[in-house]
Design a protein around this motif. Structure first.
Motif, short mmCIF file in Angstrom:
data_model
loop_
_atom_site.label_atom_id
_atom_site.label_comp_id
_atom_site.label_asym_id
_atom_site.label_seq_id
_atom_site.Cartn_x
_atom_site.Cartn_y
_atom_site.Cartn_z
N PHE A 1 2.70 -2.65 -7.24
CA PHE A 1 1.27 -2.37 -7.32
C PHE A 1 0.72 -2.12 -5.91
O PHE A 1 1.13 -2.78 -4.96
CB PHE A 1 0.52 -3.57 -7.93
CG PHE A 1 1.03 -3.97 -9.29
CD1 PHE A 1 0.43 -3.48 -10.45
CD2 PHE A 1 2.11 -4.84 -9.42
CE1 PHE A 1 0.89 -3.85 -11.70
CE2 PHE A 1 2.59 -5.21 -10.68
CZ PHE A 1 1.98 -4.71 -11.82
N VAL A 2 -0.20 -1.17 -5.79
CA VAL A 2 -0.79 -0.88 -4.48
C VAL A 2 -1.88 -1.89 -4.11
O VAL A 2 -2.30 -1.96 -2.97
CB VAL A 2 -1.35 0.56 -4.42
CG1 VAL A 2 -0.24 1.57 -4.49
CG2 VAL A 2 -2.38 0.79 -5.52
N ASP A 3 -2.35 -2.66 -5.07
CA ASP A 3 -3.22 -3.80 -4.79
C ASP A 3 -2.87 -4.89 -5.80
O ASP A 3 -2.08 -4.68 -6.71
CB ASP A 3 -4.71 -3.42 -4.85
CG ASP A 3 -5.15 -2.91 -6.22
OD1 ASP A 3 -4.90 -3.61 -7.23
OD2 ASP A 3 -5.72 -1.80 -6.29
N LYS B 1 0.82 -1.22 0.00
CA LYS B 1 0.00 0.00 0.00
C LYS B 1 0.85 1.27 0.00
O LYS B 1 0.34 2.35 -0.30
CB LYS B 1 -0.95 0.00 1.20
CG LYS B 1 -0.25 0.02 2.55
CD LYS B 1 -1.26 -0.03 3.68
CE LYS B 1 -0.56 0.02 5.04
NZ LYS B 1 -1.54 -0.04 6.15
N ASP B 2 2.14 1.12 0.35
CA ASP B 2 3.02 2.28 0.41
C ASP B 2 3.78 2.45 -0.90
O ASP B 2 4.62 1.62 -1.25
CB ASP B 2 4.00 2.12 1.57
CG ASP B 2 4.83 3.37 1.78
OD1 ASP B 2 4.33 4.32 2.41
OD2 ASP B 2 5.99 3.40 1.30
N VAL B 3 3.48 3.51 -1.62
CA VAL B 3 4.09 3.74 -2.93
C VAL B 3 5.60 3.96 -2.81
O VAL B 3 6.36 3.50 -3.67
CB VAL B 3 3.42 4.94 -3.63
CG1 VAL B 3 4.13 5.27 -4.94
CG2 VAL B 3 1.94 4.64 -3.89
N ASP B 4 6.03 4.64 -1.77
CA ASP B 4 7.46 4.89 -1.59
C ASP B 4 8.23 3.58 -1.44
O ASP B 4 9.34 3.42 -1.96
CB ASP B 4 7.71 5.77 -0.36
CG ASP B 4 7.25 7.20 -0.58
OD1 ASP B 4 7.15 7.61 -1.76
OD2 ASP B 4 7.01 7.91 0.41
N THR B 5 7.64 2.63 -0.72
CA THR B 5 8.26 1.31 -0.56
C THR B 5 8.40 0.61 -1.90
O THR B 5 9.44 0.04 -2.22
CB THR B 5 7.44 0.44 0.40
OG1 THR B 5 7.50 1.01 1.73
CG2 THR B 5 7.97 -0.99 0.45
N LEU B 6 7.34 0.66 -2.70
CA LEU B 6 7.38 0.04 -4.03
C LEU B 6 8.45 0.69 -4.90
O LEU B 6 9.19 0.00 -5.61
CB LEU B 6 6.01 0.16 -4.70
CG LEU B 6 4.86 -0.61 -4.03
CD1 LEU B 6 3.53 -0.24 -4.69
CD2 LEU B 6 5.09 -2.12 -4.12
N ASN B 7 8.54 2.01 -4.83
CA ASN B 7 9.54 2.72 -5.63
C ASN B 7 10.96 2.35 -5.21
O ASN B 7 11.84 2.17 -6.06
CB ASN B 7 9.33 4.23 -5.51
CG ASN B 7 8.08 4.70 -6.24
OD1 ASN B 7 7.60 4.03 -7.16
ND2 ASN B 7 7.54 5.84 -5.84
N ARG B 8 11.18 2.21 -3.91
CA ARG B 8 12.51 1.84 -3.42
C ARG B 8 12.88 0.43 -3.88
O ARG B 8 14.01 0.18 -4.28
CB ARG B 8 12.56 1.92 -1.90
CG ARG B 8 12.55 3.33 -1.35
CD ARG B 8 12.85 3.37 0.12
NE ARG B 8 14.19 2.88 0.41
CZ ARG B 8 14.69 2.78 1.63
NH1 ARG B 8 13.96 3.12 2.68
NH2 ARG B 8 15.92 2.32 1.82
N ALA B 9 11.91 -0.48 -3.80
CA ALA B 9 12.17 -1.86 -4.22
C ALA B 9 12.48 -1.93 -5.71
O ALA B 9 13.34 -2.71 -6.15
CB ALA B 9 10.97 -2.76 -3.88
N LYS B 10 11.79 -1.11 -6.49
CA LYS B 10 12.04 -1.07 -7.93
C LYS B 10 13.40 -0.45 -8.22
O LYS B 10 14.16 -0.94 -9.07
CB LYS B 10 10.93 -0.29 -8.63
CG LYS B 10 10.98 -0.37 -10.15
CD LYS B 10 9.77 0.28 -10.79
CE LYS B 10 9.85 0.19 -12.32
NZ LYS B 10 8.65 0.79 -12.96
#
Length: 274
Positions: A49-51, A31-40
């Motif tokens: 994806f947020v869901d 749900k955390d976009v910043d986390t997804l961006n860091r992982a990418k």
């Protein structure tokens, strides 16, 4: 093979970091976009994806790394790919696994796992592939599991760096975990909270205190769920511990050096065997 990790906290984040460079297509849901961006940015996931609405129906292996209370909700609302495998990395199993199996479609395999590794801190920033190296890995097997897919999960655990892989029932898992994982956390919290704070404690500690209290820096939301949803086995483990503590307490009160020495000899023998 497409692998999607749901929840990129310290465990889910460690999964995507350990999967990096292993030849899989790895995606993340958080749900955390910043986390997804860091992982990418770290190269650990292809996309975030947020869901899971878009990616889960295309995923061959879904690993759910959410709090216990959220796992069933995710399974209930997800649309899994036919023939795929769904897993979770929750630290307790028996209280929800039967409900999960009722929700999983017949053409989807459900294999619950428990990586015996983690960090005291929470969040992707504290995730690391190193926590899996030489750690123990438990696979929860139920009566309808496909043996070949169980073997594939064992193989994946080996590729991620786990040393020992054990297969057991959800009830056996919860019983032993109450002793090897949950009881130590109970002890660490009680030890920290028993400090009278008469002295500046930090000025007088050594390695033993540091080692014993490392896990007292605890995620209160997660561990409250783990304790209360495994209370039957955890309370039993606490009672066994209290019995041994009472033996030592009485020996000290009675100046019973022989009983103390026998306790020490037995613990030494067991620790060396372990």
């Amino acid at each position: 093979m497409k692998i999607t990790v749901v929840g990129l906290g310290v465990i889910g984040g460690s999964f995507v970091k350990a999967l990096k460079g292993k030849g899989y297509e790895v995606y993340g849901v958080d749900k955390d976009v910043d986390t997804l961006n860091r992982a990418k940015e770290d190269g650990c996931i292809i996309e975030g994806f947020v869901d899971g609405e878009e990616i889960i129906p295309e995923t061959d292996l879904t690993i759910i790394c959410l709090y216990p209370s959220l796992v069933l909700d995710f399974i209930k609302n997800a649309h899994f790919k036919s023939g795929s495998v769904v897993s979770d990395a929750v630290g307790i199993k028996s209280y929800f696994i039967e409900q999960a199996l009722e929700m999983i479609p017949e053409d989807v395999e459900y294999i619950s796992v428990h990586p015996m590794a983690g960090r005291e801190k929470k969040g992707y920033a504290y995730a690391s592939a190193d926590v899996f190296k030489n750690a123990n890995f438990i696979i929860i097997q139920h009566e309808t599991n496909d043996e070949q897919k169980i073997k594939k999960m064992q193989h994946l655990a080996g590729k991620l760096g786990f040393r020992s892989v054990k297969i057991m029932s959800p009830y056996e898992h919860d019983e032993i975990i109450s002793y090897t994982s949950q009881l130590p956390h109970v002890m660490a919290v009680a030890l920290m909270n028993s400090d009278t704070q008469k002295y500046d404690t930090g000025k007088y500690i050594g390695d033993s205190f540091r080692d014993l209290t490392r896990i007292a820096n605890i995620n209160e939301d997660l561990w409250t769920e783990l304790f209360l949803n495994n209370k039957r086995y955890l309370l039993s483990s606490i009672r066994h511990f209290e019995k041994q503590l009472d033996i030592m307490k009485k020996a000290i009160y009675d100046d019973d050096d022989e009983t103390l020495k026998e306790c020490f000899r037995e613990s030494t023998k067991r620790r060396e065997h372990l």
